[in-house]
Design a protein around this motif. Structure first.
Motif, PDB file in Angstrom:
ATOM      1  N   CYS A 188      -6.889  34.403  53.476  1.00 50.87           N
ATOM      2  CA  CYS A 188      -6.570  35.675  54.125  1.00 50.87           C
ATOM      3  C   CYS A 188      -5.404  36.402  53.469  1.00 50.87           C
ATOM      4  CB  CYS A 188      -6.288  35.436  55.610  1.00 50.87           C
ATOM      5  SG  CYS A 188      -7.731  34.813  56.499  1.00 50.87           S
ATOM      6  N   CYS A 194     -13.043  45.508  52.712  1.00 48.25           N
ATOM      7  CA  CYS A 194     -13.136  45.099  51.315  1.00 48.25           C
ATOM      8  C   CYS A 194     -14.605  45.186  50.919  1.00 48.25           C
ATOM      9  CB  CYS A 194     -12.603  43.682  51.112  1.00 48.25           C
ATOM     10  SG  CYS A 194     -12.762  43.091  49.412  1.00 48.25           S
ATOM     11  N   TRP A 226     -19.512  32.640  51.378  1.00 53.01           N
ATOM     12  CA  TRP A 226     -18.912  33.942  51.113  1.00 53.01           C
ATOM     13  C   TRP A 226     -20.038  34.977  51.013  1.00 53.01           C
ATOM     14  CZ3 TRP A 226     -19.028  37.567  47.152  1.00 53.01           C
ATOM     15  CH2 TRP A 226     -19.899  37.265  46.105  1.00 53.01           C
ATOM     16  N   SER A 242     -11.068  35.276  45.889  1.00 51.55           N
ATOM     17  CA  SER A 242     -10.519  35.248  47.250  1.00 51.55           C
ATOM     18  C   SER A 242     -11.073  34.109  48.099  1.00 51.55           C
ATOM     19  CB  SER A 242     -10.802  36.583  47.960  1.00 51.55           C
ATOM     20  OG  SER A 242     -12.181  36.886  47.940  1.00 51.55           O
ATOM     21  N   TYR A 243     -11.981  33.291  47.569  1.00 41.00           N
ATOM     22  CA  TYR A 243     -12.584  32.214  48.351  1.00 41.00           C
ATOM     23  C   TYR A 243     -12.340  30.863  47.684  1.00 41.00           C
ATOM     24  CZ  TYR A 243     -15.303  35.353  51.364  1.00 41.00           C
ATOM     25  OH  TYR A 243     -15.688  36.286  52.284  1.00 41.00           O
ATOM     26  N   THR A 263      -3.517  39.282  43.780  1.00 36.35           N
ATOM     27  CA  THR A 263      -3.256  39.670  45.167  1.00 36.35           C
ATOM     28  C   THR A 263      -2.322  40.873  45.180  1.00 36.35           C
ATOM     29  OG1 THR A 263      -3.467  37.351  45.839  1.00 36.35           O
ATOM     30  CG2 THR A 263      -2.460  38.874  47.414  1.00 36.35           C
ATOM     31  N   LEU A 290     -12.161  31.760  53.246  1.00 35.38           N
ATOM     32  CA  LEU A 290     -11.557  33.007  52.801  1.00 35.38           C
ATOM     33  C   LEU A 290     -10.041  32.865  52.887  1.00 35.38           C
ATOM     34  CD1 LEU A 290     -11.644  36.075  52.088  1.00 35.38           C
ATOM     35  CD2 LEU A 290     -11.663  36.496  54.563  1.00 35.38           C
ATOM     36  N   GLY A 333      -4.553  35.720  50.197  1.00 32.11           N
ATOM     37  CA  GLY A 333      -4.775  35.751  48.766  1.00 32.11           C
ATOM     38  C   GLY A 333      -4.421  34.483  48.022  1.00 32.11           C
ATOM     39  N   TYR A 334      -4.866  34.467  46.765  1.00 35.30           N
ATOM     40  CA  TYR A 334      -4.638  33.326  45.877  1.00 35.30           C
ATOM     41  C   TYR A 334      -3.218  33.310  45.291  1.00 35.30           C
ATOM     42  CZ  TYR A 334      -8.931  30.596  45.213  1.00 35.30           C
ATOM     43  OH  TYR A 334      -9.970  29.711  45.366  1.00 35.30           O
ATOM     44  N   ASP A 374      -6.842  40.531  48.177  1.00 31.48           N
ATOM     45  CA  ASP A 374      -7.234  40.001  46.868  1.00 31.48           C
ATOM     46  C   ASP A 374      -8.179  40.974  46.192  1.00 31.48           C
ATOM     47  OD1 ASP A 374      -6.034  37.632  46.023  1.00 31.48           O
ATOM     48  OD2 ASP A 374      -7.180  36.430  47.437  1.00 31.48           O
TER      49      ASP A 374
END
Length: 717
Positions: free
Chosen positions: A427, A570, A271, A241-242, A220, A425, A429-430, A237
């Motif tokens: 939003c 993105c 996704w 990202s999912y 991220t 998603l 980030g991971y 990300d």
């Protein structure tokens, strides 16, 4: 003292310290003198003190002030477990007869914990037994060493073979601290999941990560604040990202329900969905009709069903050696002829683009084995003569039009089970979510690129050496070397395959044939992202529609502006273009801008799109093609050339079979294993997914604990 074998029997006479050795502790109650020693023992202690220039060894009787005055000497003391010169009773009293708990232990450790005080009781976790013991602080230095840690000296009446716990010390650190029981190589989803599982089960574990950050392909990044353009800082990300398949069996989803990160349900519950999306011909700027969208997707649905039937007819070996493109074209030709369907040139391009998404994804379809679809169930859609007829296509287009409209202006908020099981998603980030959760309290060393894993236990040993557990040696490129009982290697498949000088790992002795064959046979794919950010007054695309898809097979656009990230797009990038991403970041950005210009910036200079005419776009009309804006920020990912990834995801390469994924996971050696493997490439259930990587990490950790249990049972016999 024998730091390499702290569990050896305590000698009746204290060993003579080596020149410059440093060890000792104060009496816990300086006002109470120690018991008188026999005359011969007193002489021996004086000799030991004389042989130690530092003055620390043998000064256990000194008062606290005297020892604290020499606390700077700790800087030269390597972490060790040293036998005390005295024995304690079962209550820890100095000068006791030893009791049933054996001799007292003097321990030197380094800790980040502040405000420790002399006499304080701390918890010492023994690795040799599943018990925790109390220890008492003897000396605390007020000086911090080069690693920002406080040297501490403590003692306990138990024989402790190791320490664990952030509250007491951190394992590893330039060789000066105690070795862990397990070393995990790689701090991605699999590595962190494995380390956390072991840590939660009180197994002393440390993580070595080659990058200066944690997360691996969960990356991220923060776009900077641009006040002059009216833009705030945004998190995006560049990797995963999912969260896929958000149901009760998904461990990542369960963690998300506790951590409650900001999420949004993916368009169409999936996704990068191509159905619940707006399609544009980048050559003409024309928006594709919903009827064409429905017609092509229904045809593709039937083609996928027939592909499964064909792959099953080929059998395991035939499907492994037949590429996906061949099977796709065979199924397409049969169905179009049977249905007497006619496709426009735009619809043909749309079908080819969907094919690239579905059957290539991170690889070229001609390089992907049709074994990928052989295991799928036959749903008989290909034999249903109603699906794909003109009336059916029209009815489906009406439903699809409603579904596309429902995706506009998506809801963003903490993850909510009421939103169903569709893909989410993340939003923000991971990294702020899963990486932070898994790494909490973890002992991780960054910038530690491993170059060699040596397993001397596989070489001939004497009968005497078999009594002790053979160790695995892990050597890093910076010269540091660590020993442990078990290793979990969670590096990406691309790293295992590559010979990159910054990341390749040598196994000594070499890995067995089946595992080497699996590493060679499975594929390392390429999938990229290009993140673009424009000024708020330059938004030229539909503001609130999440999925915007050109007929160009290279790109798929996720409109992050619809999720509250102003001016951000993105762009997902597919093979073969993703393999080199245009050759440079500038070229990649130039190529996607040309596609965006064709999609939304009409060449007749009258308007941009139908949505823009309605006020849904931000750019309005333009006077000249040269007015097309440049992005304020852009970022390009290149996972397949990143030395510590060498791929985006793994895939089933032409000639590969599913069983090779199990061969890749298999511990080594098969009997009494000490080296284990994890990562999305080792997961049958979740290949190419964070969920699969996480599962594989926990699976490897369980295998390590099973190996430990087997070893203990073998030792008991």
């Amino acid at each position: 003292a024998n730091p390499s074998n702290p569990g050896a029997a305590h000698p009746k006479q204290p060993p003579r310290p080596r020149q410059g050795a440093a060890a000792g502790t104060e009496a816990l109650d300086p006002s109470t003198p120690p018991k008188a020693q026999p005359h011969g023992r007193q002489k021996q202690r004086r000799a030991h003190a004389a042989a130690d220039p530092s003055g620390l060894a043998g000064t256990w009787r000194a008062d606290a002030a005297a020892i604290r005055g020499k606390a700077e000497k700790f800087e030269t003391v390597a972490l060790s477990i040293l036998r005390g010169y005295l024995k304690g009773d079962s209550k820890g009293n100095v000068g006791g007869g030893g009791g049933n708990d054996g001799p007292a232990m003097l321990i030197i450790a380094y800790t980040r914990t502040e405000n420790l005080r002399v006499g304080q009781t701390v918890r010492i976790c023994g690795l040799s037994k599943a018990k925790d013991y109390n220890g008492r602080i003897g000396v605390v230095s007020d000086k911090i060493n080069s690693r920002g840690r406080y040297p501490v000296m403590m003692w306990t009446t138990r024989k402790v073979l190791g320490l664990r716990g952030e509250n007491l010390m951190r394992v590893l650190g330039g060789g000066e601290q105690m070795r862990p029981r397990v070393i995990v190589i790689g701090a991605g989803a699999a590595g962190l999941a494995a380390a956390k599982f072991l840590q939660d089960n009180k197994v002393n574990t440390a993580v070595l990560e080659a990058r200066p950050r944690l997360g691996g392909r969960m990356c991220t990044l923060a776009l900077p604040e641009r006040k002059e353009h009216g833009l705030g800082a945004e998190l995006v990300d560049m990797g995963a990202s999912y969260i896929h398949n958000c149901d009760e069996d998904n461990k990542i989803y369960k963690i998300a329900l506790k951590e409650r990160p900001l999420c949004s349900v993916g368009a169409g519950n999936r996704w990068a969905d191509t159905e619940c999306a707006k399609w544009f011909d980048e050559k003409s700027g024309e928006e594709m009709s919903v009827l064409s969208n429905a017609k092509v997707h229904l045809l593709h649905w039937k083609i996928g069903s027939l592909m499964t039937r064909i792959a099953k007819q080929l059998g395991p070996q035939g499907a492994s050696n037949t590429d996906m493109l061949t099977v796709f074209e065979q199924a397409k030709t049969q169905l179009i002829a049977k249905m007497k369907m006619k496709l426009t040139e735009q619809e043909k391009r749309m079908l080819d683009t969907i094919k690239t998404r579905m059957w290539g994804y991170v690889s070229r379809p001609e390089n992907t084995a049709s074994e990928l679809v052989r295991h799928l169930p036959i749903d008989n859609v290909d034999t249903n003569d109603i699906i794909g007829t003109d009336i059916y296509n029209f009815q489906y287009s009406l439903q699809l039009d409603v579904r596309v409209a429902q995706t506009r202006d998506p809801k963003v908020g903490p993850i909510n089970p009421a939103d169903g099981t569709g893909d989410r998603l993340l939003c923000n980030g991971y990294s702020p979510f899963l990486v932070k959760h898994l790494a909490k309290g973890m002992r991780c060393l960054t910038a530690k690129s491993v170059e060699k894993i040596a397993m001397p236990h596989l070489k001939p040993r004497s009968a005497k050496s078999k009594r002790r557990r053979p160790q695995v040696t892990v050597r890093c490129r910076d010269g540091t070397q660590y020993t442990c009982d078990y290793v979990i290697c969670s590096v990406p498949l691309g790293v295992l395959q590559s010979e990159h000088p910054e990341s390749c790992i040598t196994f000594d002795p070499p890995l067995p044939g089946p595992k080497l064959n699996a590493i060679k046979s499975l594929g390392s794919g390429a999938h990229g992202k290009i993140v673009l950010r424009f000024r708020p007054d330059q938004i030229f695309w539909p503001k609130d529609t999440p999925q915007l898809v050109p007929l160009d097979q290279r790109f798929h656009i996720l409109n992050l502006n619809a999720y509250g990230k102003t001016g951000v797009l993105c762009v997902h990038v597919w093979p073969p273009y993703a393999e080199d991403m245009g050759g440079s970041d500038e070229k990649a950005v130039k190529d996607i801008l040309a596609v965006l210009k064709g999609m939304f910036w009409k060449k007749d200079n009258k308007s941009q799109t139908t949505d823009a005419k309605k006020g849904e776009g931000g750019g309005g009309e333009c006077d000249d093609d040269a007015d097309f804006p440049d992005p304020v920020d852009y970022v390009v990912s290149r996972w397949n050339s990143d030395p510590f990834a060498m791929c985006s995801y793994s895939y089933l390469k032409l000639g590969a079979v599913w069983q090779q994924i199990e061969h890749l996971f298999a511990p080594y050696p098969s009997k009494d294993p000490q080296v284990f493997f994890a990562g999305e490439a080792t997961s049958l259930e979740g290949i190419q997914c964070v969920t699969g990587a996480h599962k594989s990490g926990e699976r490897a950790a369980r295998a390590v604990m099973a190996a430990m249990a087997n070893r203990r049972r073998g030792a008991a016999k």
